[in-house]
Enzyme design. Sequence first.
Site, PDB file in Angstrom:
ATOM      1  N   GLU A  82       8.628   3.388  14.219  1.00 54.43           N
ATOM      2  CA  GLU A  82       9.134   4.522  13.358  1.00 54.43           C
ATOM      3  C   GLU A  82       9.298   5.620  13.289  1.00 54.43           C
ATOM      4  OE1 GLU A  82       8.982   0.088  10.774  1.00 54.43           O
ATOM      5  OE2 GLU A  82       6.885   1.804  10.249  1.00 54.43           O
ATOM      6  N   ASN A 105       0.367  -1.349   0.199  1.00 60.44           N
ATOM      7  CA  ASN A 105      -0.201  -0.027   0.251  1.00 60.44           C
ATOM      8  C   ASN A 105       1.195   1.123  -0.297  1.00 60.44           C
ATOM      9  OD1 ASN A 105       0.753  -0.523   2.983  1.00 60.44           O
ATOM     10  ND2 ASN A 105      -1.776   0.455   3.724  1.00 60.44           N
ATOM     11  N   CYS A 128      -3.190   2.341   6.758  1.00 60.28           N
ATOM     12  CA  CYS A 128      -3.363   1.398   7.647  1.00 60.28           C
ATOM     13  C   CYS A 128      -4.404   2.315   8.730  1.00 60.28           C
ATOM     14  CB  CYS A 128      -2.378   0.909   7.928  1.00 60.28           C
ATOM     15  SG  CYS A 128      -0.577   1.490   8.776  1.00 60.28           S
ATOM     16  N   GLU A 132       4.957  -3.371  12.603  1.00 60.56           N
ATOM     17  CA  GLU A 132       3.881  -2.803  12.670  1.00 60.56           C
ATOM     18  C   GLU A 132       1.958  -2.691  11.630  1.00 60.56           C
ATOM     19  OE1 GLU A 132       3.786   0.199  13.450  1.00 60.56           O
ATOM     20  OE2 GLU A 132       6.197   1.339  13.770  1.00 60.56           O
TER      21      GLU A 132
HETATM   22  N1  LIG Z   1       0.996  -0.459  11.184  1.00 62.26           N
HETATM   23  C1  LIG Z   1       1.288  -0.194   9.874  1.00 62.26           C
HETATM   24  O1  LIG Z   1       2.126   0.899   9.786  1.00 62.26           O
HETATM   25  C2  LIG Z   1       0.728  -0.391   8.547  1.00 62.26           C
HETATM   26  C3  LIG Z   1       1.242  -0.215   7.339  1.00 62.26           C
HETATM   27  C4  LIG Z   1       0.682  -0.170   6.162  1.00 62.26           C
HETATM   28  C5  LIG Z   1      -0.411  -1.635   6.181  1.00 62.26           C
HETATM   29  N2  LIG Z   1      -0.541  -1.977   7.369  1.00 62.26           N
HETATM   30  C6  LIG Z   1      -1.327  -3.175   7.844  1.00 62.26           C
HETATM   31  O2  LIG Z   1      -1.208  -4.173   6.216  1.00 62.26           O
HETATM   32  C7  LIG Z   1      -2.983  -4.305   6.134  1.00 62.26           C
HETATM   33  C8  LIG Z   1      -2.673  -4.759   4.700  1.00 62.26           C
HETATM   34  O3  LIG Z   1      -1.862  -5.402   3.815  1.00 62.26           O
HETATM   35  P1  LIG Z   1      -1.663  -6.500   3.524  1.00 62.26           P
HETATM   36  O4  LIG Z   1      -3.489  -7.465   3.098  1.00 62.26           O
HETATM   37  O5  LIG Z   1      -1.049  -6.963   1.902  1.00 62.26           O
HETATM   38  O6  LIG Z   1      -0.755  -7.242   4.826  1.00 62.26           O
HETATM   39  P2  LIG Z   1      -0.830  -8.931   4.481  1.00 62.26           P
HETATM   40  O7  LIG Z   1      -0.428  -9.353   6.057  1.00 62.26           O
HETATM   41  O8  LIG Z   1      -1.415  -9.619   3.942  1.00 62.26           O
HETATM   42  O9  LIG Z   1       1.045  -8.377   3.388  1.00 62.26           O
HETATM   43  C9  LIG Z   1       1.989  -8.307   3.682  1.00 62.26           C
HETATM   44  C10 LIG Z   1       3.383  -8.618   3.650  1.00 62.26           C
HETATM   45  O10 LIG Z   1       3.691  -8.987   4.263  1.00 62.26           O
HETATM   46  C11 LIG Z   1       3.933 -10.704   3.236  1.00 62.26           C
HETATM   47  N3  LIG Z   1       3.013 -12.141   3.725  1.00 62.26           N
HETATM   48  C12 LIG Z   1       1.565 -12.680   4.036  1.00 62.26           C
HETATM   49  N4  LIG Z   1       1.506 -13.768   3.998  1.00 62.26           N
HETATM   50  C13 LIG Z   1       3.028 -13.805   4.829  1.00 62.26           C
HETATM   51  C14 LIG Z   1       3.905 -14.462   5.123  1.00 62.26           C
HETATM   52  N5  LIG Z   1       3.365 -16.436   6.012  1.00 62.26           N
HETATM   53  N6  LIG Z   1       5.157 -14.944   5.497  1.00 62.26           N
HETATM   54  C15 LIG Z   1       5.921 -13.843   5.177  1.00 62.26           C
HETATM   55  N7  LIG Z   1       5.459 -12.729   4.480  1.00 62.26           N
HETATM   56  C16 LIG Z   1       3.914 -12.645   4.350  1.00 62.26           C
HETATM   57  C17 LIG Z   1       3.043 -10.220   1.796  1.00 62.26           C
HETATM   58  O11 LIG Z   1       3.562 -10.771   0.510  1.00 62.26           O
HETATM   59  C18 LIG Z   1       3.398  -9.240   2.400  1.00 62.26           C
HETATM   60  O12 LIG Z   1       4.407  -7.775   1.516  1.00 62.26           O
HETATM   61  C19 LIG Z   1      -3.829  -4.206   6.415  1.00 62.26           C
HETATM   62  O13 LIG Z   1      -4.026  -4.817   7.569  1.00 62.26           O
HETATM   63  C20 LIG Z   1      -3.097  -2.676   7.163  1.00 62.26           C
HETATM   64  O14 LIG Z   1      -3.361  -1.990   8.228  1.00 62.26           O
HETATM   65  C21 LIG Z   1      -0.766  -1.374   7.956  1.00 62.26           C
HETATM   66  O1  LIG Z   2      -0.267   2.536   5.943  1.00 62.20           O
HETATM   67  C1  LIG Z   2       0.865   2.420   6.854  1.00 62.20           C
HETATM   68  C2  LIG Z   2       0.750   3.910   7.157  1.00 62.20           C
HETATM   69  C3  LIG Z   2       1.034   5.297   6.467  1.00 62.20           C
HETATM   70  C4  LIG Z   2       1.445   6.606   7.317  1.00 62.20           C
HETATM   71  O2  LIG Z   2       2.330   6.300   7.921  1.00 62.20           O
HETATM   72  O3  LIG Z   2       0.629   7.548   7.151  1.00 62.20           O
END
Ligand SMILES: NC(=O)c1ccc[n+]([C@@H]2O[C@H](COP(=O)([O-])OP(=O)(O)OC[C@H]3O[C@@H](n4cnc5c(N)ncnc54)[C@H](O)[C@@H]3O)[C@@H](O)[C@H]2O)c1
Ligand SMILES: O=CCCC(=O)O
Length: 497
Positions: free
Chosen positions: A473, A164, A298, A264
């Site tokens: 971070e 994202n 997120c 995160e």
């Molecule tokens: N807290 C934050 O800073 C933050 C930032 C961005 C996104 N997010 C969260 O991420 C989610 C959206 O992204 P998503 O649905 O693609 O997340 P996801 O957890 O499915 O994927 C994230 C990454 O992990 C990898 N991945 C998936 N399964 C894995 C495994 N078993 N082992 C290692 N890597 C693996 C994916 O290929 C991807 O690169 C939302 O819940 C969002 O809130 C959080």
């Molecule tokens: O999606 C997650 C991070 C976005 C941000 O840093 O504001």
Amino acid sequence: MAAKETPSPVLKNKDLLRDAAFINGRWIKEASEYFEVTDPASGKVIAKLPDQPISAVEEAIDVANNAFKTFKNTTPRQRSAWLRNLFNLMNENQEDLAKILTWENGKALSEARGEIKYAASYFEWFAEEAVRSYGVTIQPGNCSNRAYTIRQPVGVCGMICPWNFPSAMITRKVAPAFAAGCTIVLKPDSQTPLSALALAYLVEKAGFPRGCFNLVLSHTRTPEFGLKLCESPKVKKITFTGSTNVGKILMEQSASTMKKLSLELGGNAPFIVFEDADIDEAVEQALACKFRGLGQTCVCANRFYVQSSIIEEFSEKLAGKVKKFIIGPGLQEETTHGCLINQKAIKKVDEHAQDAIEKGAEVVLKGGPLPEIGETFYSPVILTKVPHSAKVSKEETFGPLCAIFSFDTLEEVIGYANDTNVGLASYVFSKNVDKIYTVAEALETGMVSCNTGIFSDVAIPFGGVKESGFGREGSLYGLEDYTIIKTVTIGNLPNRI
Ligand SMILES: NC(=O)c1ccc[n+]([C@@H]2O[C@H](COP(=O)([O-])OP(=O)(O)OC[C@H]3O[C@@H](n4cnc5c(N)ncnc54)[C@H](O)[C@@H]3O)[C@@H](O)[C@H]2O)c1
Ligand SMILES: O=CCCC(=O)O
């Protein structure tokens, strides 16, 4: 909202477009399998990259481990200079990097430009932080002993990043790791690896020593890559941004080697608007917050809680503004909002919207899929008086659904806002300073944003509580996550004179 042919980006610096993994300063294109990267706006294949075997991760870990032996002893000033070079290189290539990002992720070019600036700011910040690592001196109970602490780089860091924010979620891990003296094995998301590869190219250009930064690629073996990084005793830290479910898997897998972790994870941000707020301002901020990445951020508001006396006014004003969005291929300059990452994302938005409607929510703006533009395009849905039993009240939608819930009292809304297992960001709108303080302190989230919908900045500690993970971070704390504290005691000193 008319369909138009999606243009391919024209880049000034074509070297930024890479089609190979990067290990030990070598671009590795050969593989027995390849995966395709598609433009989510058009569905067209834009790159074919090696789907590497697990041995590639093993090799990258070994390389990073060897490189660490010398990189950890480089001076903070030297690392700062390399980071500054990287900041300058990102700025010089800003427009190209933004185009690559939009091409693979689908967000509007204006947003991608903002992300590249944001991503680069981590290199600038940590160029400045690299030279500011401090310990403390301690007088232990034994008077003939003295003690002090030093901060040392944790070691090889395994980084797993989402789609994202294909650039910023990487730079905010890479920058502090380099600043601290750590080396890196990065696995970007297979949907958006091109921004990561462009960064690898710039890391090389910035002058970092060979082997400090390694990037492995796979689509089909992502879980195995994750497992290898977690279980390798040579990897000392895992840093991950993504969903709570995957975060839990990585945490479990890291237990056998007791790794340092930064996670995160997902959010379910409440956006609370009291009747004493500036409603027009709250609407503007709601738009900026909710529709960053078309809801795929997120920290995007997931649940709007609006005091019952202003709920109609807020909903109507919000709908009036959303109707003016120009949804289209991100690379078209006039587009204000791009597409979602894939059809699975569309399905989730639709499912949450239908569920809320079936349970009694009122439709303010119908929205829905826009197949005339493309299969990943979706017009925002606005629902009001959403019942608390709706799925969207508990689960992150991660898309363009505005679910507006009604409340009457401060105590009631704090109860609703905290009724979730995650706690990343929250938002409060009111002109009453007492209320702002009270609510900000009562909300169970790592970050509370008051009277603004956009708070992300390299200077603030970014991270969550509860099942949104841990670690911070950016900010003055960002470097800490990539260091360990070592205590040194010097004993048997002669008596003081
Ligand atoms: N807290 C934050 O800073 C933050 C930032 C961005 C996104 N997010 C969260 O991420 C989610 C959206 O992204 P998503 O649905 O693609 O997340 P996801 O957890 O499915 O994927 C994230 C990454 O992990 C990898 N991945 C998936 N399964 C894995 C495994 N078993 N082992 C290692 N890597 C693996 C994916 O290929 C991807 O690169 C939302 O819940 C969002 O809130 C959080
Ligand atoms: O999606 C997650 C991070 C976005 C941000 O840093 O504001």
